[in-house]
Design a protein around this motif. Structure first.
Motif, PDB file in Angstrom:
ATOM      1  N   ARG A 199       5.085   0.907   2.517  1.00 50.23           N
ATOM      2  CA  ARG A 199       4.988   1.283   1.133  1.00 50.23           C
ATOM      3  C   ARG A 199       4.889  -0.018   0.355  1.00 50.23           C
ATOM      4  O   ARG A 199       4.615   0.072  -0.783  1.00 50.23           O
ATOM      5  CB  ARG A 199       6.413   2.160   0.879  1.00 50.23           C
ATOM      6  N   LYS A 200       5.276  -1.061   0.986  1.00 50.85           N
ATOM      7  CA  LYS A 200       4.947  -2.344   0.303  1.00 50.85           C
ATOM      8  C   LYS A 200       3.586  -2.684   0.118  1.00 50.85           C
ATOM      9  O   LYS A 200       3.367  -3.631  -0.851  1.00 50.85           O
ATOM     10  CB  LYS A 200       5.954  -3.481   1.143  1.00 50.85           C
ATOM     11  N   LEU A 201       2.688  -2.027   0.568  1.00 52.86           N
ATOM     12  CA  LEU A 201       1.326  -2.343   0.433  1.00 52.86           C
ATOM     13  C   LEU A 201       0.560  -1.592  -0.675  1.00 52.86           C
ATOM     14  O   LEU A 201      -0.587  -1.518  -1.039  1.00 52.86           O
ATOM     15  CB  LEU A 201       0.628  -1.963   1.755  1.00 52.86           C
ATOM     16  N   LEU A 202       1.506  -0.688  -1.453  1.00 47.33           N
ATOM     17  CA  LEU A 202       1.186  -0.337  -2.599  1.00 47.33           C
ATOM     18  C   LEU A 202       1.361  -1.169  -3.901  1.00 47.33           C
ATOM     19  O   LEU A 202       2.585  -1.575  -4.237  1.00 47.33           O
ATOM     20  CB  LEU A 202       1.666   1.180  -2.802  1.00 47.33           C
ATOM     21  N   ASN A 203       0.503  -1.778  -4.331  1.00 45.43           N
ATOM     22  CA  ASN A 203       0.593  -2.699  -5.551  1.00 45.43           C
ATOM     23  C   ASN A 203       0.450  -2.153  -6.711  1.00 45.43           C
ATOM     24  O   ASN A 203      -0.874  -2.228  -7.254  1.00 45.43           O
ATOM     25  CB  ASN A 203      -0.241  -3.891  -5.203  1.00 45.43           C
ATOM     26  N   LEU A 204       1.485  -1.546  -7.473  1.00 44.96           N
ATOM     27  CA  LEU A 204       1.176  -0.783  -8.632  1.00 44.96           C
ATOM     28  C   LEU A 204       1.925  -1.488  -9.688  1.00 44.96           C
ATOM     29  O   LEU A 204       3.100  -1.827  -9.651  1.00 44.96           O
ATOM     30  CB  LEU A 204       1.983   0.660  -8.405  1.00 44.96           C
ATOM     31  N   VAL A 205       1.167  -1.306 -11.035  1.00 46.25           N
ATOM     32  CA  VAL A 205       1.748  -1.906 -12.102  1.00 46.25           C
ATOM     33  C   VAL A 205       3.009  -1.105 -12.562  1.00 46.25           C
ATOM     34  O   VAL A 205       3.098  -0.174 -12.541  1.00 46.25           O
ATOM     35  CB  VAL A 205       0.749  -1.990 -13.194  1.00 46.25           C
ATOM     36  N   SER A 206       4.151  -2.032 -12.919  1.00 45.99           N
ATOM     37  CA  SER A 206       5.404  -1.539 -13.375  1.00 45.99           C
ATOM     38  C   SER A 206       5.046  -1.060 -14.810  1.00 45.99           C
ATOM     39  O   SER A 206       5.030  -2.150 -15.661  1.00 45.99           O
ATOM     40  CB  SER A 206       6.589  -2.378 -13.386  1.00 45.99           C
ATOM     41  N   ASP A 207       4.837   0.066 -15.349  1.00 42.74           N
ATOM     42  CA  ASP A 207       4.559   0.318 -16.649  1.00 42.74           C
ATOM     43  C   ASP A 207       5.512   1.210 -17.652  1.00 42.74           C
ATOM     44  O   ASP A 207       5.251   1.879 -18.588  1.00 42.74           O
ATOM     45  CB  ASP A 207       3.069   1.264 -16.720  1.00 42.74           C
ATOM     46  N   HIS A 208       6.576   1.457 -16.780  1.00 40.11           N
ATOM     47  CA  HIS A 208       7.761   1.968 -17.531  1.00 40.11           C
ATOM     48  C   HIS A 208       9.017   1.297 -17.127  1.00 40.11           C
ATOM     49  O   HIS A 208       9.427   1.140 -16.349  1.00 40.11           O
ATOM     50  CB  HIS A 208       8.036   3.492 -17.210  1.00 40.11           C
ATOM     51  N   SER A 209      10.143   1.064 -18.110  1.00 41.41           N
ATOM     52  CA  SER A 209      11.328   0.346 -17.745  1.00 41.41           C
ATOM     53  C   SER A 209      12.185   0.675 -18.895  1.00 41.41           C
ATOM     54  O   SER A 209      12.052   1.094 -19.924  1.00 41.41           O
ATOM     55  CB  SER A 209      10.975  -1.090 -17.750  1.00 41.41           C
ATOM     56  N   VAL A 210      13.555   0.571 -18.475  1.00 38.07           N
ATOM     57  CA  VAL A 210      14.603   1.142 -19.277  1.00 38.07           C
ATOM     58  C   VAL A 210      15.594   0.045 -18.860  1.00 38.07           C
ATOM     59  O   VAL A 210      16.122  -0.523 -17.781  1.00 38.07           O
ATOM     60  CB  VAL A 210      14.980   2.367 -18.872  1.00 38.07           C
ATOM     61  N   ALA A 223      -7.689   1.980  -7.124  1.00 38.12           N
ATOM     62  CA  ALA A 223      -8.804   1.377  -5.750  1.00 38.12           C
ATOM     63  C   ALA A 223      -7.768   1.654  -4.362  1.00 38.12           C
ATOM     64  O   ALA A 223      -6.560   1.637  -4.205  1.00 38.12           O
ATOM     65  CB  ALA A 223      -9.017  -0.187  -5.845  1.00 38.12           C
ATOM     66  N   VAL A 224      -8.493   2.406  -3.638  1.00 34.29           N
ATOM     67  CA  VAL A 224      -7.939   2.812  -2.043  1.00 34.29           C
ATOM     68  C   VAL A 224      -8.754   2.089  -1.046  1.00 34.29           C
ATOM     69  O   VAL A 224      -9.821   2.312  -1.085  1.00 34.29           O
ATOM     70  CB  VAL A 224      -7.619   4.402  -2.055  1.00 34.29           C
ATOM     71  N   MET A 225      -8.104   1.495   0.048  1.00 30.86           N
ATOM     72  CA  MET A 225      -8.913   1.075   0.997  1.00 30.86           C
ATOM     73  C   MET A 225      -8.202   1.671   2.351  1.00 30.86           C
ATOM     74  O   MET A 225      -6.856   1.296   2.342  1.00 30.86           O
ATOM     75  CB  MET A 225      -8.848  -0.476   0.981  1.00 30.86           C
ATOM     76  N   GLY A 226      -8.940   2.109   3.361  1.00 29.32           N
ATOM     77  CA  GLY A 226      -8.491   2.428   4.551  1.00 29.32           C
ATOM     78  C   GLY A 226      -9.278   2.977   5.494  1.00 29.32           C
ATOM     79  O   GLY A 226     -10.657   2.838   5.283  1.00 29.32           O
ATOM     80  N   LEU A 227      -9.129   3.406   6.751  1.00 29.75           N
ATOM     81  CA  LEU A 227      -9.935   3.953   7.481  1.00 29.75           C
ATOM     82  C   LEU A 227     -10.405   5.102   7.183  1.00 29.75           C
ATOM     83  O   LEU A 227      -9.718   5.941   6.532  1.00 29.75           O
ATOM     84  CB  LEU A 227      -9.171   4.118   8.836  1.00 29.75           C
ATOM     85  N   CYS A 228     -11.817   5.516   7.428  1.00 27.98           N
ATOM     86  CA  CYS A 228     -12.431   6.487   6.911  1.00 27.98           C
ATOM     87  C   CYS A 228     -12.836   7.636   8.117  1.00 27.98           C
ATOM     88  O   CYS A 228     -13.393   7.253   9.076  1.00 27.98           O
ATOM     89  CB  CYS A 228     -13.618   6.194   6.115  1.00 27.98           C
ATOM     90  N   LYS A 229     -12.472   9.027   7.938  1.00 29.65           N
ATOM     91  CA  LYS A 229     -12.764   9.881   8.880  1.00 29.65           C
ATOM     92  C   LYS A 229     -13.492  11.040   8.133  1.00 29.65           C
ATOM     93  O   LYS A 229     -12.815  11.722   7.025  1.00 29.65           O
ATOM     94  CB  LYS A 229     -11.587  10.369   9.644  1.00 29.65           C
ATOM     95  N   TRP A 230     -14.472  11.735   8.453  1.00 29.25           N
ATOM     96  CA  TRP A 230     -15.177  12.901   7.885  1.00 29.25           C
ATOM     97  C   TRP A 230     -14.500  14.166   8.539  1.00 29.25           C
ATOM     98  O   TRP A 230     -14.655  14.286   9.912  1.00 29.25           O
ATOM     99  CB  TRP A 230     -16.715  12.815   8.043  1.00 29.25           C
ATOM    100  N   ILE A 254      -3.564   0.471  -1.685  1.00 25.21           N
ATOM    101  CA  ILE A 254      -3.666   1.198  -2.919  1.00 25.21           C
ATOM    102  C   ILE A 254      -3.067   0.325  -3.999  1.00 25.21           C
ATOM    103  O   ILE A 254      -2.098  -0.358  -3.940  1.00 25.21           O
ATOM    104  CB  ILE A 254      -2.888   2.501  -2.980  1.00 25.21           C
ATOM    105  N   THR A 255      -3.829   0.223  -5.198  1.00 25.02           N
ATOM    106  CA  THR A 255      -3.477  -0.634  -6.340  1.00 25.02           C
ATOM    107  C   THR A 255      -4.002  -0.046  -7.619  1.00 25.02           C
ATOM    108  O   THR A 255      -5.057   0.667  -7.600  1.00 25.02           O
ATOM    109  CB  THR A 255      -4.063  -2.136  -6.229  1.00 25.02           C
ATOM    110  N   ASP A 256      -3.355  -0.304  -8.660  1.00 28.99           N
ATOM    111  CA  ASP A 256      -4.087   0.109  -9.960  1.00 28.99           C
ATOM    112  C   ASP A 256      -4.152  -1.234 -10.896  1.00 28.99           C
ATOM    113  O   ASP A 256      -4.414  -1.281 -11.898  1.00 28.99           O
ATOM    114  CB  ASP A 256      -3.241   1.251 -10.634  1.00 28.99           C
ATOM    115  N   VAL A 257      -3.928  -2.378 -10.098  1.00 32.06           N
ATOM    116  CA  VAL A 257      -4.403  -3.576 -10.781  1.00 32.06           C
ATOM    117  C   VAL A 257      -6.108  -3.729 -11.199  1.00 32.06           C
ATOM    118  O   VAL A 257      -6.729  -3.586 -10.215  1.00 32.06           O
ATOM    119  CB  VAL A 257      -4.014  -4.631  -9.863  1.00 32.06           C
ATOM    120  N   PRO A 258      -5.995  -3.977 -12.479  1.00 35.68           N
ATOM    121  CA  PRO A 258      -7.638  -3.765 -12.936  1.00 35.68           C
ATOM    122  C   PRO A 258      -8.539  -4.655 -12.143  1.00 35.68           C
ATOM    123  O   PRO A 258      -9.493  -4.303 -11.909  1.00 35.68           O
ATOM    124  CB  PRO A 258      -7.376  -4.144 -14.368  1.00 35.68           C
TER     125      PRO A 258
END
Length: 226
Positions: A124-135, A182-189, A215-219
């Motif tokens: 789960r550490k490999l998901l680099n997502l922007v922290s876009d909500h904070s309280v 953006a998602v990067m992984g092994l691909c299988k049809w 996986i990331t949402d970093v532009p």
């Protein structure tokens, strides 16, 4: 106070701290994810080959009832919530680490691929997502009712035994419905279970121990390489 190279220990500490933080970032899984995806050319779904390790850029779309982010209440397929409490020494201590996710589609140029998000806690550490909500809450800043309710679901309170507000910080990272990622992984049809055409297949992206799912949402990680 003891001195090194003419500087006292305290001064050296404050000089070294930014360097240590910078090094820690460059060694972090989040930086590895951003770098891996930024330096890999995106590929159209229909051009991906069997067992290729490929990067797809598109919009996240749910195929089952979406999740709801706990505080922002946004529809999503992944959320990660971290609540930290500030101790008497000013350190921020995690008291809640809440992650929930489901498999989803990534849609690009009218093509669709399935993202198998079967992640271990380490992955789960490999998901680099922007922290876009904070309280935030603290001495003169009461926690909202939504934040209090969320804390109660994790057997936590926003106040101490004397009724004073704790210093708390809540951050939320999500993969929102229709968000570009953006998602990067092994691909299988794989053959589509609901299709009557035996030749009609759908691409699935997944990760293994050696070839991780990123996986990331970093532009900057979603821009084409020139």
């Amino acid at each position: 106070m003891e001195k090194i190279l003419g500087l006292d220990i305290g001064t050296l500490f404050w000089i070294a701290l930014p360097v240590i933080m910078l090094i820690s970032y460059f060694l972090s899984p989040a930086y590895k994810t951003a770098r891996q995806l930024k330096n890999t050319q995106r590929k159209p779904i229909h051009r991906v080959r069997e067992n290729e390790y490929a990067k797809i850029v598109g919009k996240a779309v749910n195929f089952e009832t979406p999740l709801t982010a706990p505080i922002s209440k946004r529809a999503c397929v992944y959320y990660e919530v971290v609540v930290k409490r500030q101790d008497l020494h000013g350190n921020w201590i995690p008291i809640v680490n809440d992650i929930l996710f489901q498999n989803f589609y990534i849609v690009a140029d009218n093509d669709t691929a399935l993202v198998n998000l079967n992640l271990s806690r380490k992955d789960r550490k490999l998901l680099n997502l922007v922290s876009d909500h904070s309280v935030h809450s603290g001495t003169f800043n009461d926690a909202s009712e939504a934040f209090k309710q969320y804390l109660r679901t994790h057997s936590k309170k926003s106040t101490n035994a004397l009724g004073f507000n704790k210093s708390l910080r809540y951050t939320e990272r999500i993969i929102e419905i229709n968000e570009e990622i953006a998602v990067m992984g092994l691909c299988k049809w794989k053959k589509q279970s609901n299709s009557t055409n035996a030749n009609e297949k759908q691409l699935m992206l997944y990760g293994t121990t050696k070839q991780k799912l990123y996986i990331t949402d970093v532009p900057k990680a979603m821009k084409p390489i020139k």
